[in-house]
Scaffold this motif. Sequence first.
Motif, PDB file in Angstrom:
ATOM      1  N   GLU A  32       9.864  -5.836  -9.765  1.00  0.00           N
ATOM      2  CA  GLU A  32       9.693  -7.287  -9.219  1.00  0.00           C
ATOM      3  C   GLU A  32       9.358  -7.102  -7.843  1.00  0.00           C
ATOM      4  O   GLU A  32       8.546  -8.116  -7.320  1.00  0.00           O
ATOM      5  CB  GLU A  32      11.258  -7.860  -9.117  1.00  0.00           C
ATOM      6  N   TYR A  33       9.655  -6.062  -7.203  1.00  0.00           N
ATOM      7  CA  TYR A  33       9.016  -5.807  -5.645  1.00  0.00           C
ATOM      8  C   TYR A  33       7.990  -5.187  -5.749  1.00  0.00           C
ATOM      9  O   TYR A  33       7.153  -5.636  -4.656  1.00  0.00           O
ATOM     10  CB  TYR A  33      10.377  -5.164  -4.868  1.00  0.00           C
TER      11      TYR A  33
ATOM     12  N   ASN B 292      10.515 -11.424   0.126  1.00  0.00           N
ATOM     13  CA  ASN B 292      11.229 -10.964  -0.923  1.00  0.00           C
ATOM     14  C   ASN B 292      12.629 -10.733  -0.538  1.00  0.00           C
ATOM     15  O   ASN B 292      13.238 -10.131  -1.265  1.00  0.00           O
ATOM     16  CB  ASN B 292      10.372  -9.934  -1.620  1.00  0.00           C
TER      17      ASN B 292
END
Length: 563
Positions: free
Chosen positions: A25-26, A94
């Motif tokens: 996701e990152y 993020n």
Amino acid sequence: MQKYIFILFFTFHVFSISAQFDKTEYDLAFPLNIPVELSGNFGELRSNHFHAGIDFKTQQVIDKPVFSVADGYVSRFGVSPAGYGHVLYITHYNGLTSVYAHLDSFVPFLDSIVQAKQHEERSFAVDFTLPKDMIKVKRLQQVGWSGNTGSSGGPHLHFELRDTYTEEALNPFLFYDIEDTVRPRVHKFLLYPSSNEGVVEGSMRRRTMVLEQTKPGFYRHKGNVTIKAWGKVGLGVHSYDYMPNANNIYGVHSVRVLVDGAEIFVYQMDRFSFDKTRYMNAFIDYEEWYTNRSMVMTLFRLPNNKLDNYVKLVNDGYLLINEERIYPVQLIIKDFHGNTTTLDFSIQGVKQEIPKVEHPNAVAFSYDKENVFENADVKLTIPAGALYQNMLFNYSVRYNPKGFSDVHDLHLPTIPLHDYAELRIKLKNDSLSDKNKYYIARKNRLNGFDFVGNGYEDGCVVTKTRDFGQYAVLLDNKAPIIRLATVNNGHVIFKVSDNQSGVSHYNGYVDNEWALFKYDKKTNTITHKFDSKRVEKGGIHHIELRVFDKCGNEAVYQNQVWW
């Protein structure tokens, strides 16, 4: 066999960090574009702190391009002659902030912003923040070059990831896949009888036990001999992790202690708060560190240790040996990648009287109260919470008839202080008109004396200290030494030194105008590079450097330089 009896049980509910963060996701890029090799990892035990990031090797050179690991904006700059040196902070969208430390320099556009701030503040050392989105950066955009600035011990990139909202340091291994197939190793383990509450092998002193390795990753007490003990006993272990094709040592990720097959202690290093990093001194055997420079993790919690990294504690991690039987004990040590090492041994409960040790000349100090020791010549005030546990304070004095004060032995330097205590020493010979020349010094491990502080109040020298030990008042009326080392290709390099109170600050001038002179504390070097935007090239220029020590003594160097 009767099971281990738990007198007090509690568990810290620590949410699994691994569950919070998904690497995919990152999708963080690596900050360097060279093969990944580490010289240090997250949570390593360092002097007075945990290591807050990972150290990327840079092939033993400086000036490797450094890149932003994700989209974001530059949120903070720092420049310092020590510490992180040249450091850059990027806040990402993020929830993470990345930190790039010990840089040699920033890319020109960013460097121009830093230099403008340095000239505005007339200081090489600066630390400032920027508004959100003022300077946006993209993933893999170059932001600087790797270096060896600040307190770095060699060329590398110190890289951190922080939770933007809590500002906690996060383990970068949560976000990066870095190969590691090597188990941690155990180098030493110790047993600690609790004062007046436990005994090991007939002694109330800590005991270092001899290890043997039966096969890779498996250790035991040498000869598998049972250890005899009674009462309240703590454990300690000296262990490092290792990585493939590297000679470096790294910190371990987790340690578990099982007695009778049940967990009584679990420590895990995935994140920590910077305002708690000094509690590392309560996590280690500080006496062992001070005396032998060996970092032993103590697998029990002292009363005023506020670390959040204990996942589980039973009886604060202490073993309670209160039955005449065999207690099987196992330590399980892992690195972040799950490579595991175990240490197994047994303790035989041998019932016996635990003698009470008396200390008739000591003063009882409580960790949760303010503690004051005072006589006619010295006063030490320790605030509540500065000690990690209750202690018995000892004092003695070494008379020095020719000095400005006697030498005051304020307990042992092997006991750590968490917060600053106030120290006040009365002058025996207050003969100086310039009171700033007096200073309090502390005896170091090499039997020299180090500057601590130099405030003056009513015939006393006053300062703050975070250490016990031997203290005296000394005099510094000698200016620092400035030596011109070289003039070459537009660079003027000086060597500076001060063997007493130490360099405090400095200012440099070119043609009588303040100019940027860079200071590297570890090499005692001050450097000026001529800037054609500020100084006309092709002539003789007047160079002036003024260096002050911590007692206000000033040294001045002036010369004419062609550039």
